[in-house]
Design an enzyme around this catalytic site. Structure first.
Site, short mmCIF file in Angstrom:
data_model
loop_
_atom_site.label_atom_id
_atom_site.label_comp_id
_atom_site.label_asym_id
_atom_site.label_seq_id
_atom_site.Cartn_x
_atom_site.Cartn_y
_atom_site.Cartn_z
CE LYS A 56 15.63 26.26 -34.56
NZ LYS A 56 15.31 26.51 -33.10
N GLY A 67 6.86 19.61 -34.96
CA GLY A 67 6.45 20.60 -33.98
C GLY A 67 4.97 20.90 -34.08
CB SER A 68 3.04 23.75 -32.77
OG SER A 68 3.57 24.88 -33.45
N GLY A 100 4.26 24.73 -38.10
CA GLY A 100 4.36 23.96 -39.34
C GLY A 100 3.73 24.68 -40.52
CD GLU A 158 6.01 13.70 -35.79
OE1 GLU A 158 5.37 13.99 -34.75
OE2 GLU A 158 7.15 13.20 -35.77
CB CYS A 195 4.39 13.71 -31.88
SG CYS A 195 5.45 15.16 -31.89
CD GLU A 233 0.53 17.28 -29.62
OE1 GLU A 233 1.12 16.20 -29.78
OE2 GLU A 233 0.69 18.26 -30.35
#
Length: 500
Positions: A196, A249-250, A254, A271, A305, A404
Site C-alpha cells: 500500500k 508511521g505514526s 500503528g 516501526e 524516523c 516527533e
C-alpha cells in the site's frame, strides 16, 4: 542509508523502459500482474517544491484490496514462489535490485519531484533500495531448520515456512527504501506481497511492479496499490485473508493497525517513529559531531524516523555545540530538489505544505515555551520549505523535546553529567535509536548499555547498514527490520516428529 553511500547514478540502463510501457504503468495500481485503475477515483500528485502537477494516481477501494488478496492467495496456493529452490528465488530477488540500478536515473528523478528531496538524495535512496534486494536475495538460501535429538526411536526436525500474504503499508518519507526493506525479505522467504503505497508520493513505487516482471517473479507475488489510509489501508490490514502486516508511521496509526490485525490474530511489525537523542560528552570530537548533525537531522529535511532530533550536550561544551550547529544550519540552502544533483550543503522541500506548517508550528510553540531559535525556523512563501532550524535553551519537559517533529529541527539540551544526560535521553515515550559522542569508549559503552533504544550509534549517526537489525523500544514499536532478524518476520516454524 548512510553518509558513506555513493551519490552517483548507475550507468545508463542496458534495458531501457519503453515509453508506452512507462505511460500505462505509472499512476495505476498493479494486481495479479495487471495494471488497473482504482475503484476510488484518483488523486493529483504534485511537486511539493513548486505545486506543479506530476501525475494523477489511481486510488484503490475495498474491492481492489479484495482483488489483490485474491491474486496473492492464488500465488500462495500454487507454491509457484515458495516451492522454488531458495537459490532460484534469491536470484529473482537480486534481479529486482539490478532493475532499480539499471533505471536509477529515471526513478530518482521521479522520486525527487514527488517527494521534494534533492536529486542526489533520491539517488542514494534508489541505490539503498537496490542493496536490500542484493542482501536478502543472498540470504534466501540460508533460512534453515534444525534437527532435534529425541533418541533412537525418533527423527525430529524443524522447517521454516512462509507466512503467506504480507500486507505492507509504506510511509511517505522513504517510499522506495521502506518498500524495499520489507518487500525484499518477504519475497526471499517465499511470501506474496501487497504494497500500500503512500498517498503523498506513490508514483515511484510502480517501479517495483516493473522490477518484479523484469525479475521473472510469478503474477501475484508483488501487488502495488495506492489508496487513502482510512479506506484502502484500513481494508487491507483488517482483511481476513492476509497473514502478516508491516507498517511504518505514526503511533496512533500503528495502534489502529495493530488492533485491526489482532482481530484476525495476524502478527505485525510496527516501526512508529522516535525522538532520538545524541549524548555529547566533554571529550567529544565536536567537528565530527557537527558533521553528523548535518546528516542526522538535515538529511531528507529531517523526515527520518531515526533522525538526531535532540542533542544533549554537557554544560562545558553546550555553548560551542549550539554555535557550531547554528553555523551549520545557516550554510544549508533550500530549493527544488530536482535542481540539486550534487551532494552538498543543500536541502529540499518537505513532502507537503501541511507537513511544513506542522513543523513550523512546533518551532513557534517551542519559542513560546522559552526555547531560543538560534537558526532557521522560517517557512517559504512558496513551496513546502522550512529553513534548517536549531533551538537552544530547550528543556526536557517542552513539547519540542518530547514530540516527533519530522522536520529539519534540532533541539539542543544542556546536561551536567552522564547521569542527567541519560535520564533526559530516556525521558520520552520513544526508543528507536540513540547515540553517544565521546573519545572514552568505556564511558560510551556504559551509556549504550543503559540507553533504552533499539540501536545505539557511537561517534557516527546512521552507522550500520542493511545488515544491522533495526527497531524500537516503547512507543517506537516492536519487531525488527534489516539484518537476519528481519527474516523471521516472514516465516513460521513447523516441527515434524517421525517415529522410526
Amino acid at each position: 542509508m548512510t553518509k558513506s553511500q555513493r551519490a552517483t547514478c548507475c550507468p545508463a540502463a542496458a534495458f531501457p523502459l519503453q515509453i508506452w510501457w512507462l505511460t500505462i504503468s505509472i499512476g495505476k495500481n498493479y494486481i495479479g500482474g495487471q495494471w488497473v485503475v482504482g475503484g476510488a477515483g484518483e488523486l493529483a500528485v504534485t511537486d511539493p517544491a513548486t505545486g506543479a502537477l506530476i501525475q494523477h494516481q489511481a486510488l484503490a477501494d475495498a474491492a481492489d484490496v479484495d482483488a489483490a488478496v485474491g491474486a496473492a492467495r492464488a500465488l500462495v496456493n500454487s507454491r509457484a514462489l515458495s516451492g522454488l529452490r531458495p537459490v532460484e528465488r534469491g536470484r529473482m530477488v537480486r534481479r529486482m535490485g539490478e532493475f532499480l540500478l539499471l533505471h536509477c536515473d529515471e526513478i530518482a528523478r521521479l522520486l525527487s519531484r514527488e517527494s521534494g528531496k534533492p536529486l542526489w538524495e533520491a539517488v542514494i535512496e534508489v541505490e539503498g533500495s537496490a542493496r536490500y534486494f542484493e542482501y536478502y536475495g543472498n540470504q534466501a538460501e540460508t533460512v534453515e531448520g534444525r534437527s532435534i535429538p529425541l533418541g533412537d526411536d525418533y527423527f525430529d526436525f524443524t522447517v521454516h515456512e512462509p507466512m503467506g500474504i504480507s500486507a505492507q503499508v509504506i510511509p511517505w518519507n522513504y517510499p522506495l527504501e521502506m518498500t524495499a526493506r520489507s518487500l525484499s525479505a518477504a519475497l526471499a522467504t517465499g511470501n506474496a506481497c501487497i504494497i500500500k503505497s503512500p498517498e503523498l508520493d506513490p508514483l515511484s513505487c510502480a517501479y517495483y511492479a516493473l522490477a518484479a516482471e523484469y525479475a521473472g517473479l510469478p503474477a501475484g507475488a508483488v501487488n502495488v496499490l495506492c489508496g487513502h489510509g482510512h479506506h484502502a489501508g484500513a481494508a487491507l490490514v483488517a482483511h481476513p485473508g492476509i497473514n502478516q502486516v508491516v507498517f511504518t508511521g505514526s503511533v496512533q496509526t500503528g495502534i489502529a493497525i495493530g488492533q485491526a490485525a489482532a482481530a484476525n490474530v495476524v502478527p505485525c511489525v510496527l516501526e512508529l517513529g522516535g525522538k532520538s537523542a545524541a549524548i555529547v560528552r566533554t571529550d567529544a570530537d565536536l567537528d565530527n559531531l557537527i558533521g553528523n548533525i548535518r546528516w542526522g537531522i538535515f538529511f531528507n529535511a529531517g523526515q527520518v524516523c531515526s533522525a538526531m532530533s535532540r542533542v544533549i550536550a554537557h554544560a562545558d561544551v553546550y555553548d560551542r555545540v549550539v554555535e557550531a550547529a547554528a553555523g551549520l544550519a545557516s550554510q544549508i540552502s533550500t530549493g527544488p530538489g530536482i535542481e540539486r544533483e550534487q551532494m552538498g550543503l543543500n536541502m529540499g522541500a518537505l513532502v507537503s505544505l501541511g507537513q511544513r506548517d506542522r513543523a513550523q508550528g512546533m518551532v513557534t510553540e517551542a519559542a513560546r515555551q522559552g526555547a531560543r531559535v538560534v537558526a532557521g525556523g522560517v517557512a517559504s512563501e512558496q513551496g513546502a520549505f522550512l529553513t534548517p532550524t536549531v533551538l537552544a535553551g530547550v528543556e526536557p519537559s517542552m513539547n519540542i523535546a518530547q514530540d516527533e517533529v519530522f522536520g529539519p529541527v534540532l533541539s539542543v539540551i544542556k546536561a551536567h553529567d552522564d547521569v542527567q544526560a541519560l535520564a533526559i535521553a530516556n525521558g520520552t515515550d520513544y526508543g528507536l535509536v540513540a547515540g553517544v559522542f565521546s573519545r572514552d569508549i568505556s564511558a560510551s559503552m556504559g551509556l549504550a548499555r543503559d540507553l533504552r533504544a533499539g540501536q545505539v550509534f557511537i561517534n557516527e549517526w546512521f552507522a550500520g547498514g542493511v545488515e544491522t537489525p533495526f527497531g524500537g523500544y516503547g512507543k517506537s514499536g516492536y519487531g525488527r527490520e534489516k539484518g537476519r532478524e528481519a527474516l523471521w518476520n516472514y516465516v513460521q516454524t513447523k516441527n515434524i516428529a517421525v517415529r522410526i
